[in-house]
Scaffold this active site. Structure first.
Site, short mmCIF file in Angstrom:
data_model
loop_
_atom_site.label_atom_id
_atom_site.label_comp_id
_atom_site.label_asym_id
_atom_site.label_seq_id
_atom_site.Cartn_x
_atom_site.Cartn_y
_atom_site.Cartn_z
N HIS A 41 99.76 47.85 28.56
CA HIS A 41 98.77 47.80 27.48
C HIS A 41 99.23 48.61 26.26
CE1 HIS A 41 94.56 47.72 25.85
NE2 HIS A 41 94.93 48.90 25.35
N GLU A 42 99.60 49.84 26.49
CA GLU A 42 99.98 50.69 25.36
C GLU A 42 101.28 50.17 24.72
OE1 GLU A 42 97.59 52.34 24.54
OE2 GLU A 42 96.54 52.60 26.44
N GLU A 67 98.54 54.64 22.18
CA GLU A 67 99.71 53.87 21.75
C GLU A 67 100.43 54.40 20.51
OE1 GLU A 67 96.45 52.86 21.47
OE2 GLU A 67 96.14 51.66 19.66
N ASN A 68 100.40 55.70 20.22
CA ASN A 68 101.09 56.23 19.04
C ASN A 68 102.49 55.62 18.88
OD1 ASN A 68 98.96 58.34 19.10
ND2 ASN A 68 100.09 58.96 20.92
N HIS A 115 100.58 47.24 22.45
CA HIS A 115 100.00 47.62 21.17
C HIS A 115 101.06 47.77 20.08
CE1 HIS A 115 95.73 48.15 21.54
NE2 HIS A 115 95.76 49.12 22.43
N GLY A 144 92.52 57.05 28.79
CA GLY A 144 93.60 56.76 29.73
C GLY A 144 94.97 56.99 29.10
N1 BES Z 1 93.81 53.00 21.81
C1 BES Z 1 93.31 53.24 23.11
C2 BES Z 1 93.09 54.69 23.40
C3 BES Z 1 91.92 55.33 22.69
C4 BES Z 1 90.66 54.91 22.95
C5 BES Z 1 92.06 56.35 21.83
C6 BES Z 1 89.58 55.51 22.32
C7 BES Z 1 91.00 56.94 21.20
C8 BES Z 1 89.74 56.53 21.44
C9 BES Z 1 94.27 52.72 24.18
O1 BES Z 1 95.09 51.69 23.77
C10 BES Z 1 93.42 52.17 25.27
O2 BES Z 1 92.77 51.20 25.04
N2 BES Z 1 93.42 52.80 26.43
C11 BES Z 1 92.59 52.46 27.54
C12 BES Z 1 93.37 51.86 28.68
C13 BES Z 1 93.67 50.41 28.55
C14 BES Z 1 94.48 49.93 29.72
C15 BES Z 1 92.45 49.54 28.39
C16 BES Z 1 91.97 53.75 28.02
O3 BES Z 1 92.40 54.80 27.56
O4 BES Z 1 91.06 53.69 28.83
ZN ZN Z 2 94.21 49.82 23.72
#
Ligand code: BES
Ligand code: ZN
Length: 881
Positions: free
Chosen positions: A303-304, A270-271, A307, A267
């Site tokens: 969310h991001e 959070e870089n 982080h 989705g």
């Molecule tokens: N850090 C994750 C993105 C991520 C996940 C990168 C797996 C690489 C591998 C990000 O913070 C995240 O959790 N994104 C979720 C959405 C969130 C609202 C729960 C996502 O991408 O589904």
């Molecule tokens: Zn996350």
């Protein structure tokens, strides 16, 4: 790609890194046919490592090494070893500078990990282990460094060049090229590195922090999307304010950027200072995005952003600690959404996801603890357990400590560990130290997999006025874990009298009844507890596990009368909804497989009361009117016959619709749009109610619903109403109107990828429009794209995950279809392939006729040559059990 078994990594084998990297100097030369990456690391031996003679080992994946030098001197080929996934330099001094030059091919990168191209722009995804696809590096989160990044590219195709931190230098180069240099003052792990280069427009805004600093906010999108950033920007500002108020967390850099890209595995990411988002999680306008999309965007932006503290300033020591940042941050974004919207509705949504999907994961072959003990491929562990159960675990700490001590604990955690890479245990320790509470037993929530089952029984002693409640807990076996210990469970409850009054809960006979609280959080720590409530003059109706105070299954012999009573009397909105769900589940389950049946008239009456009472919280009513999903009914059943469950649910729906026709019509008209479109909890509830009523009206084949839907499609001024009408028509028996509506819709929105994704989903999820031949036709549609994860999810993922009767076709065609698509995808994007296979991994759950076919589809995948490590792990683990 491999045919042999991938390696298993164990938490118990964690060792501190032998070398640390203080700073990283990167220079990217971006070209059409590839990119050259110059990297200079300043490295020193880690004083905390016992291994003083360790070689320097750097991770690498799909890299072409062009040059390597130590303190400026090129290394002879004999001085290092390239093992394929590591660069090993055996003799290095205690401190030195290492220069590595690699050549990579972003335009051929279909895995979408590392540096790749999406609609002509360069972008990165480095979590969890993508940085090693860019350059050789100790690619683990406990190696934190300062980054300086210079990007060079063609000025006309890539006018915008972005990376983490602040831009400190820019200028022109020969041949129509230019450069920008970025510097990030905060040490970070490599998974938070980001780079973007492309032809983008920016939407700019400013946020003034609590200490008065002005932050430059920018959202970068492709020019055609310029008008769709406002909602994300508003969400960002709300998130920034909320994190200051709720957690005392202020933003730390002078600039915060969000970039939208079309091809993205997840989705959003959070870089540091440069969040990269899947376009579908940023772009919104009234005409193209549903209310659900608006809410999802707000939650993901939050969310991001959150982080930045829970994940970036304080990060994970290793990937076993993933829930440290994800579970905590999901808890934070969920509290945020509750605060800016309807708290009860948000809780219902979270619990629905948890009970439908996480409980199923916990009961399946991939079940793992919130802090796993081993993994093969870390991307397979971005799971509902790490995220949603992890968030529930943090929520329980919040419940046990109360809001003030929890805040004290989070303050201590951020202060104590700022700039560090830590463990879930460090998080719990900070909560313990700040509160003085002992969370030793509570830690089992991180270590034991499986959903605890609470079996509740009760008795009323009229003579002594005592109500006795016995709660027994057990944690089921999961792969590799048996004989589990009782966990520490906060159990919120209330007791209701015959008129619906909240009764005082006195646990001692001496207590003054009147002053006793009407809700308590009982703490369960043993296999069995009996609680006695005194001073009761009648047998109460228990309201158990209020707010869903713990992620457990509750077994209690509710009567339908009790559930109906709770549906209208429980002061806890969540439990009102839950009582309604339990009643509907009970009614549907009792009808599964029965040849002719009658729907309990009390269910109809209960829904009639909901529909007719406009004094009720309409957002809650909208939720209560949703029948439990097929997926949830399947999850609850022992050996589900999917077709029979589907039929029973459909019949109940049709019966309710027919019996409540007048109420539904009134509800539909009462909730017509009033005034201009807005995204407030009230108007969202109104649209949701209206669209639910419409969908139900279409189940009565008297054409009233059809006419209303056709009318709504032509009148709609927003996507929620348009999609509500389209979905209702697509799921109805009006075949002519369905295909007309679908083609009109496509005609209108074919140039908008996010809307086309919704158009795919509405068909793939429908048992009318999404049977296998139709799904196969969608895969051949010109708008379908095998390189785009969103398109794959909206057709293949939605079919297998939401169109359950079609997917579980007794002839097994749905299973072999999914198997074929997974195999095909594994060659280009293994992460997505391994996610997509999930529905098949639950084969053991189903009635034998289904499960043997599911199993053979899995075996065919297993036998494919060149299986990726991602798919290998999921398929083998699910066949092994
Ligand atoms: N850090 C994750 C993105 C991520 C996940 C990168 C797996 C690489 C591998 C990000 O913070 C995240 O959790 N994104 C979720 C959405 C969130 C609202 C729960 C996502 O991408 O589904
Ligand atoms: Zn996350």
């Amino acid at each position: 790609m491999r045919t042999n078994q991938p390696k298993t990594i164990y938490l118990s084998e964690y060792k501190v890194p032998a070398y640390l990297v203080d700073s990283v100097d990167l220079r990217f030369e971006l070209f059409d046919d590839g990119a050259r990456v110059h990297s200079t690391l300043s490295v020193r031996r880690n004083p905390e490592s016992a291994d003083v003679s360790a070689p320097l080992t750097l991770d690498g994946d799909s890299l072409k090494l062009e040059h390597v030098a130590l303190n400026g001197e090129e290394l002879a080929a004999s001085a290092y070893e390239d093992t394929g996934d590591q660069l090993v330099i055996s003799k290095v001094p205690a401190g030195f500078e290492l220069t590595v030059v690699t050549w990579i091919e972003p335009h051929n990168n279909t895995r979408l990990e590392g540096l790749y191209k999406s609609s002509g722009m360069f972008c990165t995804q480095c979590e969890a282990q993508g940085f090693r696809c860019i350059t050789y590096f100790p690619d683990r989160p406990d190696v934190m460094a300062r980054y300086r990044t210079r990007i060079e590219a063609d000025k006309s195709t890539c006018p915008v060049l972005l990376s983490n931190g602040n831009d400190v230098d820019r200028g022109d180069l020969d041949n129509g090229r230019h450069f920008v240099t970025w510097e990030d003052p905060f040490p970070k792990p490599s998974y938070l590195f980001a780079l973007v280069a492309g032809d983008l427009v920016e939407k700019q805004d400013t946020f003034t922090t609590c200490s008065g600093r002005d932050i430059d906010l920018r959202i970068y999108v492709e020019p055609r999307n310029a008008a769709k950033c406002e909602h994300a920007m508003d969400s960002l500002k709300r998130s920034m304010r909320w994190d200051e108020e709720a957690y005392g967390r202020e933003y730390d850099l002078d600039i915060f950027m969000i970039v939208a890209v079309d091809d993205f595995n997840m989705g959003a990411m959070e870089n540091k200072g440069l969040n990269i988002f899947n376009s579908s999680c940023v772009l919104a306008s009234q005409e193209t995005a549903t209310d659900l999309a608006f809410q999802r965007i707000e939650a993901i932006v939050a969310h991001e952003y959150f982080h930045n503290w829970s994940g970036n300033r304080v990060t994970c020591r290793d990937w076993f600690q993933l829930s440290l940042k994800e579970g905590f941050t999901v808890f934070r974004d969920s509290t945020f959404s509750a605060d800016v919207g309807s708290p009860t509705v948000k809780r219902i949504e979270d619990v629905t996801l948890l009970r439908t999907a996480q409980f199923a994961e916990d009961a399946g072959p991939m079940a793992h603890p919130v802090r796993p003990a081993s993994y093969m491929e870390i991307t397979n562990f971005y799971t509902l357990t790490i995220y949603e159960k992890g968030a529930e675990v943090v929520r329980m700490i919040h419940t046990l400590l109360g809001p003030d001590l929890f805040r004290k604990g989070s303050d201590l955690y951020f202060e104590r560990h700022d700039g560090q890479a830590v463990t879930t245990d460090d998080f719990v320790k900070a909560m313990e130290d700040a509160s003085g509470r002992d969370l030793t037993q509570f830690r089992l929530w991180y270590e034991q997999a499986g959903t605890p089952v609470l079996t509740v029984s009760d008795a009323y002693d009229a003579e002594r006025g005592i109500y006795r409640l016995t709660i027994q807990q057990s944690v089921p076996d999961t792969p590799g874990q048996t004989d589990k210990k009782p966990q520490h469970i906060p159990f919120a409850l209330g007791l209701l009298g015959a008129d619906g009054e909240a009764l005082p809960l006195s646990l001692e006979s001496t207590a003054d009844d009147e002053s006793a609280p009407t809700e308590r959080v009982l703490e369960l720590t043993e296999a069995s507890h009996t609680f006695e409530f005194h001073g009761l003059t009648q047998k109460p109706v228990p309201s158990l596990l209020r707010h869903f105070s713990a992620p457990v299954r509750v077994v209690y012999p509710w009567t339908r009368e009790q559930l109906i009573f709770l549906m209208s009397h429980d002061p806890d909105g969540f439990n009102r909804w839950d009582a309604g769900q339990r009643l509907a589940v009970d009614v549907i389950q009792s009808l599964v497989g029965s040849p002719d049946f009658e729907v309990d008239p009390r269910l109809v009456d209960a829904y009639r009361a909901l529909l007719s009472d406009s004094a009720l919280d309409q957002a809650l009513v909208a939720k209560m009117l949703q029948l439990p999903s097929e997926a949830y009914l399947i999850e609850l059943s022992e050996s589900p016959d999917v077709a029979a469950i589907h039929r029973a649910r459909e019949k109940v729906l049709a019966h309710l619709a027919t019996s409540l026709r007048d109420e539904l019509l009134a509800c539909f008209h009462r909730n017509a749009g009033a005034g201009a479109y807005e995204v407030s909890p009230e108007s969202i509830a109104r649209r949701s109610l209206r669209n639910t009523a419409l969908a139900w009206l279409l189940m009565i084949n008297d054409d009233t619903g059809r006419d209303l839907a056709v009318q709504q499609l032509s009148d709609a001024d927003n996507m929620t109403d348009r999609m509500g009408a389209l979905r209702a028509l697509v799921n109805s028996d009006y075949a002519a109107e369905r295909s007309q509506a679908l083609s009109d819709f496509y005609e209108r929105f074919q140039d908008d990828p996010q809307v086309v994704e919704q158009w795919f989903s509405v068909q793939s999820s429908s048992d009318r429009a999404g049977q296998l031949p139709q799904i196969q036709a969608l895969l051949k549609h010109p708008a379908f794209d095998w390189k785009n994860p969103n398109k794959i999810r909206s057709v293949v993922g939605v079919f297998a995950g939401q169109n359950l009767a079609a997917f579980h076709n007794p002839d097994g065609s749905g299973y072999s279809f999914l198997g074929d698509q997974v195999c095909r995808l594994d060659d280009s994007n293994p992460q997505i392939a391994a996610r997509l296979v999930t529905p098949l991994t639950r084969w053991q759950k189903f009635a034998p006729a289904y499960s043997s076919l599911m199993r053979s589809a899995l075996e065919r995948i297993r036998d494919k040559t060149g299986l990726s490590a991602d798919l290998y792990e999921v398929v083998h683990k699910s066949l092994e059990v």
